[in-house]
Scaffold this motif. Structure first.
Motif: not given
Length: 125
Positions: A35-38, A44-49, A58-60, A64-67
């Protein structure tokens, strides 16, 4: 130990698109979810997908959902993050991550075990 290397970041104008890639150093047949964080400056670091090894889960993040779209090719040991309709608030260092359980890559409390070094994405307004 699996090592992760990101690529594909850079500078893009708002509304544009980028694709991030993350290659693992060995076959992911052992079942790693990825997955990806940013992390934006000063935040703070946050979850992306996140995506399970099979791709069936799959989780978003809501932001970022829809993009954004996460996908993977296990034969190439690679996970992708397709980012569309980018906004200035998407500016951050994006980190690839991996863990043997998707529960650490679904946006809940858990954090994954393995991390890449990060790849900067800058969205100009």
């Amino acid at each position: 130990q699996v090592q992760l290397a990101e690529s594909g970041g850079g500078l893009v104008q708002a509304g544009g698109s980028l694709r991030l890639s993350c290659s693992a150093s060995e076959r992911t047949s052992s079942g790693y979810a990825m997955g990806w964080f940013r992390q934006a400056p000063g935040q703070e670091r946050e979850f992306v997908a996140g995506i399970s090894w099979s791709g069936s889960k799959i989780y978003y993040a809501d932001s970022v959902k829809g993009r954004f779209t996460i996908s993977r090719e296990n034969a190439k040991n690679t996970v992708y993050l397709e980012m569309m309709s980018l906004k200035p608030e998407d500016t951050a260092t994006h980190y690839c991550a991996a863990d043997l359980t998707i529960r650490n890559l679904d946006g809940s409390i858990g954090l994954p075990e393995l991390w890449g070094q990060g790849n900067l994405v800058t969205v100009s307004s």
